[in-house]
Design an enzyme around this catalytic site. Sequence first.
Site, PDB file in Angstrom:
ATOM      1  N   GLN A 189     -21.625 -22.451  35.368  1.00  0.00           N
ATOM      2  CA  GLN A 189     -21.913 -23.386  34.277  1.00  0.00           C
ATOM      3  C   GLN A 189     -22.020 -24.805  34.826  1.00  0.00           C
ATOM      4  OE1 GLN A 189     -19.357 -23.163  30.853  1.00  0.00           O
ATOM      5  NE2 GLN A 189     -20.502 -24.754  29.813  1.00  0.00           N
ATOM      6  N   PHE A 190     -23.246 -25.200  35.202  1.00  0.00           N
ATOM      7  CA  PHE A 190     -23.455 -26.511  35.807  1.00  0.00           C
ATOM      8  C   PHE A 190     -23.146 -27.652  34.852  1.00  0.00           C
ATOM      9  CE2 PHE A 190     -27.460 -26.353  33.643  1.00  0.00           C
ATOM     10  CZ  PHE A 190     -27.846 -27.673  33.478  1.00  0.00           C
ATOM     11  N   THR A 191     -23.107 -27.410  33.556  1.00  0.00           N
ATOM     12  CA  THR A 191     -22.848 -28.503  32.605  1.00  0.00           C
ATOM     13  C   THR A 191     -21.439 -29.076  32.729  1.00  0.00           C
ATOM     14  OG1 THR A 191     -22.258 -26.951  30.845  1.00  0.00           O
ATOM     15  CG2 THR A 191     -24.569 -27.668  30.955  1.00  0.00           C
TER      16      THR A 191
END
Length: 167
Positions: free
Chosen positions: A96-98
Site C-alpha cells: 500500500q504505497f499510499t
Amino acid sequence: MHRSESDGTILKLMKAVIQRVSHASVTVEQRVVGSIAAGLLMFVCAERDDSPQIIEKFVNKVLKLRIFSDTHGKMNRSIMDIDGMGAVGGLLIVSQFTLAAKLWDGNRPSFTDAAPPAHARRCYEDLLGYARSQHPIVEAGEFGADMKVALLNDGPVTFFMELDQAS
C-alpha cells in the site's frame, strides 16, 4: 522520516499499518488472492532507502510483537503462539504505497517519499520471501493491483510501524 546518525541525511524507510484480525482476505478482479483466519493483516509501504537488511528487521519485529491476548487479557502473545497452545496465526501482507503520502501541503496527497515502482516491487517481493522463510502461514495481496481488502479487526488492535536505521 529518520536522520542517519552518520551524516544527518533524512532516510525514507518502510512503514506499515498492522491490524490484529479474526480473519482477512484480499480480492483482485473478483478472485480471492490471499486470505487468513486469525492473525495479522499488514499494509506495507516501501520507501526510497529500504534495503534487504531493513526488510529482515521489519519482518523479525512483526513476528515478535506481543499483540495477542493471554488468558488474563494482556497482550503477551505473538503471532507464533496466538492461543498459548502453539497455534500459529496467519500473516496477510498487502502492498500500500499510499502510506507514504504527505497530506499537509495542499489538498492532493504527495507520494514523493514512496519508493519508485521497480524498487517498491523488489522490496515487497523480498519482504514476502523473507516472511515466508520465517513463518509458516503467509498470504499476500497483488503488487500494483486494485485490491479489495475485507477484514474483521480483533479488538480493535491497530498499530502504525516505522523502522529506522537505529532499530
